[in-house]
Design an enzyme around this catalytic site. Structure first.
Site, short mmCIF file in Angstrom:
data_model
loop_
_atom_site.label_atom_id
_atom_site.label_comp_id
_atom_site.label_asym_id
_atom_site.label_seq_id
_atom_site.Cartn_x
_atom_site.Cartn_y
_atom_site.Cartn_z
N LYS A 21 0.86 -1.18 0.00
CA LYS A 21 0.00 0.00 0.00
C LYS A 21 0.90 1.22 0.00
O LYS A 21 1.72 1.41 0.90
CB LYS A 21 -0.89 0.00 1.23
CG LYS A 21 -1.79 1.22 1.30
CD LYS A 21 -2.72 1.17 2.48
CE LYS A 21 -3.66 2.34 2.51
NZ LYS A 21 -4.59 2.27 3.63
N LYS A 61 -2.20 -1.56 -3.76
CA LYS A 61 -3.06 -0.39 -3.70
C LYS A 61 -2.23 0.89 -3.77
O LYS A 61 -1.23 0.97 -3.06
CB LYS A 61 -3.82 -0.44 -2.38
CG LYS A 61 -4.71 0.74 -2.12
CD LYS A 61 -5.32 0.61 -0.77
CE LYS A 61 -6.11 1.87 -0.48
NZ LYS A 61 -6.73 1.82 0.80
#
Ligand code: PBG
Length: 322
Positions: A194, A247
């Site tokens: 992320k 992400k």
């Protein structure tokens, strides 16, 4: 000319035969925003077409989506400032509206695959994903809070926990706690890679969860790095993750590919809020065709190696494919 690649594009029938990637509603998880109260459905300013629902409205939305074939839902709560504190204690209060809604969703729709977010930010008065002390984000102290939150969500009936804060060791910590407490069937989809991204802006508007000071660069990854994603993937795998997530998705298609080529675990990608809003904003101006742009974007994420896509476009995609 012996080789004429255009022959394989000459008709729709031929194009379909040679098509390598296909996308189905079965690949999608729809993120939804929950607010406290009754009969509320409030559009998120920076995300046209996306709403914050009270529990009753959320249940109706899920029912509609199920008729379109969507089975995966990831619910995020928006908490008022009055319920936030430094240690995010509201996150594991069994009477809190988020946990009650999760329980109700699984009661009414046991066949859905329900995912939840395990991170402090929606409940933290600092707006950070970790416990803050003297301006620093503490790692190990945060794990204890994540542990309580995970057990509370598992108890509410969640199918997949989504630890999203990038604290070290969280997957292993949560896995052991779940197992000790009998939740051996509760899965973990780790936010493995992320990145500290500008594309979460609209999401933080939706939840009023922007950090009150500083940024998230001491825990979320540097967009310049890809090798580090392999370290995170190896750790999450050892620690017992069932899925690895990348992400955001679009600026990180290379990372999705890297992980999918290096891990046998199913790879998920989060097509985040900013990626949704960019298309919606351009479409509103008449600058691009939202439906076509959406399909191209989702297809590119799948093509790069993601088996699962979390996307705010899920309902629109499902409607279009009906
Ligand atoms: C919070 C969390 C974030 C998102 C999912 N979980 C925001 C953040 O890290 O600041 C972003 C999702 C999106 O932008 O759509 N832990």
């Amino acid at each position: 000319m012996l080789r004429r690649p255009r022959r394989n594009r000459k008709s729709e029938a031929v194009r379909n035969l040679v098509e390598e990637t296909s996308l189905s509603v079965k690949d999608l998880i729809f993120p939804l925003f929950l607010i406290d109260g009754f009969n509320k459905k409030v559009e998120v300013n920076s995300m046209p077409g996306i709403f914050r629902f009270s529990q009753d409205q959320l249940l109706r939305e899920i029912e509609e989506c199920m008729k379109l074939g969507i089975r995966g839902f990831d619910v995020f709560p928006a908490y008022p400032e009055s319920l936030k504190n430094e240690a995010a204690t509201e996150s594991y209060n069994p009477e809190t509206f988020y946990l009650k809604a999760l329980r109700e969703i699984k009661k009414q729709f046991p066949e859905v695959c329900l995912m939840s977010d395990v991170a402090m930010d929606p409940y933290s008065s600092d707006g950070h994903d970790g416990l803050v002390k003297d301006g620093k984000i503490l790692n190990d102290e945060t794990l204890e809070i994540l542990g309580r939150m995970s057990l509370a969500q598992a108890d509410a009936g969640v199918d997949i926990l989504g630890p999203s804060d990038m604290m070290d060791g969280r997957v292993g910590y949560i896995r052991s706690l779940l197992d000790e407490s009998g939740f051996t069937d509760t899965s973990i989809m780790s936010y493995t890679a992320k990145y500290a991204s500008a594309f979460y802006g609209p999401f933080r508007d939706a939840l009023d969860s922007a950090p009150k000071f500083g940024d998230k660069k001491t825990y979320q990854m540097n967009p310049a790095n890809s090798q580090e994603a392999l370290i995170e993937a190896a750790l999450d795998t050892e620690e017992g993750a069932d899925f690895l997530m990348v992400k955001p998705a679009l600026s990180y298609l290379d990372i999705i590919k890297l992980l999918s080529e290096n891990s046998p675990l199913p790879i998920a990608a989060y097509n985040v809020s900013g990626e949704y809003s960019m298309i919606k904003a351009a479409a509103r101006q008449g600058w691009l065709d939202s439906d076509r742009a959406m399909q191209e974007v989702l297809l590119s994420i799948k093509r790069s190696g993601a088996k699962i896509i979390l996307s705010y476009f899920a309902k629109e995609f499902a409607t279009l494919s009906k």
